[in-house]
Design an enzyme around this catalytic site. Sequence first.
Site: not given
Ligand code: DQA
Length: 140
Positions: A9-10, A17, A22, A70, A73, A94, A96, A103
Amino acid sequence: MKLLVINGPNLNMLGQREKSIYGDMTLESINDMLVKRANGNAAVEFFQSNHEGDMVGMIHRTDADAIIINAGAYTHTSIALRDALLAVGKPFIEVHLSNVYSREEFRHKSYLSDIAIGVITGFGVMSYAFAIDYFLEQNS
Ligand code: DQA
């Protein structure tokens, strides 16, 4: 070898964003970069969804040999994604963009990390590139 890169998501909002966290690359341009990184040595497929169940479905049906995920959240909340990855038993990394450990505390918990090959966090778009490199190296 076939690799599947899953973004949660997102992450479709990359480029717009929270750029200070990011970066300014769009997901499309990151994906293009990863195809170039694989340099024909692996087929790389991409899937992004804002919906947990759709991500579970993709994990179930993919014929990829390995997964780079990735989960956004959902990393910090989703037992369903964990169980899907356990169900198919495919090797996965995994990733990020941000360093989740620098964070908020709620980002320090991952339901995926202990069942992943490893976690790459905080290297921006290079987090994905390093994961591609790992699978290419394993396959060589
Ligand atoms: C993320 C880190 C997560 O905590 C966050 O919710 C994201 C992006 C990252 O790529 O840094 O959406 O996965």
